[in-house]
Design an enzyme around this catalytic site. Structure first.
Site, short mmCIF file in Angstrom:
data_model
loop_
_atom_site.label_atom_id
_atom_site.label_comp_id
_atom_site.label_asym_id
_atom_site.label_seq_id
_atom_site.Cartn_x
_atom_site.Cartn_y
_atom_site.Cartn_z
N ASN A 2 46.18 4.63 58.80
CA ASN A 2 44.45 4.91 58.09
C ASN A 2 43.21 4.57 58.81
O ASN A 2 42.38 5.28 58.48
CB ASN A 2 43.94 4.09 56.79
CG ASN A 2 42.99 3.86 56.52
OD1 ASN A 2 43.02 4.19 55.47
ND2 ASN A 2 41.88 2.57 56.87
N TYR A 36 35.42 16.30 61.85
CA TYR A 36 36.96 14.48 61.19
C TYR A 36 37.53 16.27 59.97
O TYR A 36 38.67 15.76 60.65
CB TYR A 36 35.85 14.86 60.04
CG TYR A 36 36.48 13.40 59.31
CD1 TYR A 36 37.19 11.79 59.69
CD2 TYR A 36 36.89 13.85 57.42
CE1 TYR A 36 37.83 11.22 58.64
CE2 TYR A 36 36.97 12.57 57.15
CZ TYR A 36 37.90 11.91 57.53
OH TYR A 36 39.13 11.19 56.98
N LYS A 95 42.23 16.47 60.84
CA LYS A 95 42.90 16.53 59.39
C LYS A 95 43.49 17.09 58.62
O LYS A 95 44.19 17.13 58.72
CB LYS A 95 41.48 15.57 58.36
CG LYS A 95 40.71 14.56 58.12
CD LYS A 95 42.13 13.16 58.48
CE LYS A 95 41.12 11.66 57.87
NZ LYS A 95 41.95 10.99 58.93
#
Length: 332
Positions: A112, A204, A208
């Site tokens: 996470n 970001y 991902k």
């Protein structure tokens, strides 16, 4: 992007994780803390808060122990704080050595921890910081802990689980949008380490995208009979991820969040759905909320598949600096 996000149903009643052990990275705030809360409320026996800031992690631990819902449902839970600096490979390996020395089982690994920072920074391993934290260090953590998770599955007769916190933002990557493609002869990791590839609002999403590429290639090499691996996007959640932005960026982001962000509890429902509710069919899949969904079109395009294979091979080379690569993890 719609103004309002659809509602998400809570988790079903009756989930019990008694006797299980979980690790949650980035557990001292935001989605990570909420995942821990919901694991504890479902009777998990041991949970490791893998955090960069140990004093902050200890404060989180104390707040969890004082929480009424946890006192009621899981008063004997073991909550432990362990140092994990995800920008440093040495810290990852120190964490895994310590955990394996102290624990004989691992049932759930929640990958996470993540950052979204406006500036480019190169860390000690030579890679751009967001790529290191969000992608590379989590791959090393996964590979280091996978043998223990396989052994745990064999003991229990049930698959263990690895779940990544992903994002639909993978579709905004500089690769997916075509804004900053690889140059001839350039590697994927080299591209993202370069100054030319860096875009504050897209980095970001870049990270991902790499996580999703890895997951999708991994499912071709490793089935989910022992360890089920998947990823989820909880949508826009009201967390402090954007607090590091300068004020001129933070204000518009916070305005959007005020209009459409979900409470962090919803992220916990989505995360635990992927990690403990969804079955073997979820191995190697990406969840949008609580449904398996297709990735951004770029991922399955010819160019995307070429990037996926390149990244897989480069990741093998990168990880081989630190571990013996497992036999199933072959280059393509």
């Amino acid at each position: 992007m719609p103004i309002f996000q659809p509602s998400v149903a809570p988790l079903p009643e009756g989930i019990s994780l008694r006797g299980q052990t979980a690790i949650v990275t980035g557990a001292s705030n935001g989605i990570g803390t909420e995942i821990v809360v919901q694991l504890l409320e479902r009777e998990i026996s041991t949970v490791i808060l893998a955090v960069r800031n140990v004093p902050k992690g200890e404060a989180t631990r104390e707040s969890l122990l004082a929480r009424a819902s946890i006192k009621k449902t899981n008063p004997n839970a073991v909550i432990k704080v362990m140092k994990l600096e995800a920008e440093d490979y040495d810290s990852v390996q120190s964490f895994t050595r310590t955990f394996i020395a102290e624990h004989s089982e691992l049932h759930i690994l929640m990958l996470n921890a993540g950052i979204s920072i406006p500036n480019r920074d190169i860390v000690s391993g030579g890679h751009e910081k967001t790529i290191q934290v969000n992608y590379l260090s989590h791959v090393l953590l996964l590979l280091e802990l996978l043998p223990l998770m396989t052994e745990t599955a064999e003991k229990s007769g049930k698959p263990t689980r690895i779940t990544w916190t992903g994002s639909r933002m993978h579709g905004t990557s500089v690769l997916a949008t075509g804004k900053k493609p690889l140059k001839p002869g350039q590697t994927v990791l080299g591209h993202f380490d370069s100054k030319e590839s860096f875009s504050s609002f897209q980095r970001y999403g870049d990270s991902k995208l790499l996580c999703l590429f890895f997951l999708f290639e991994l499912r071709k090499h490793l089935n989910g009979d022992k360890v089920i691996q998947n990823s989820f996007c909880p949508g826009m959640i009201d967390t402090g991820l954007s607090d590091v932005y300068p004020i001129y960026l933070r204000i518009p982001v916070n305005i959007v969040k005020a209009a459409r962000a979900r409470p962090v509890e919803v992220a916990g429902w989505v995360a635990l759905h992927a990690a403990v509710v969804a079955g073997p069919e979820s191995h190697g899949q990406f969840f949008g909320d609580k449904k398996i969904v297709d990735p951004a079109p770029y991922v399955t395009s010819e160019e995307g598949q070429r990037m996926q294979k390149m990244l897989w091979n480069e990741t093998i080379d990168e990880m081989s600096k630190f571990i013996t690569i497992p036999t199933w993890m072959k280059k393509v």
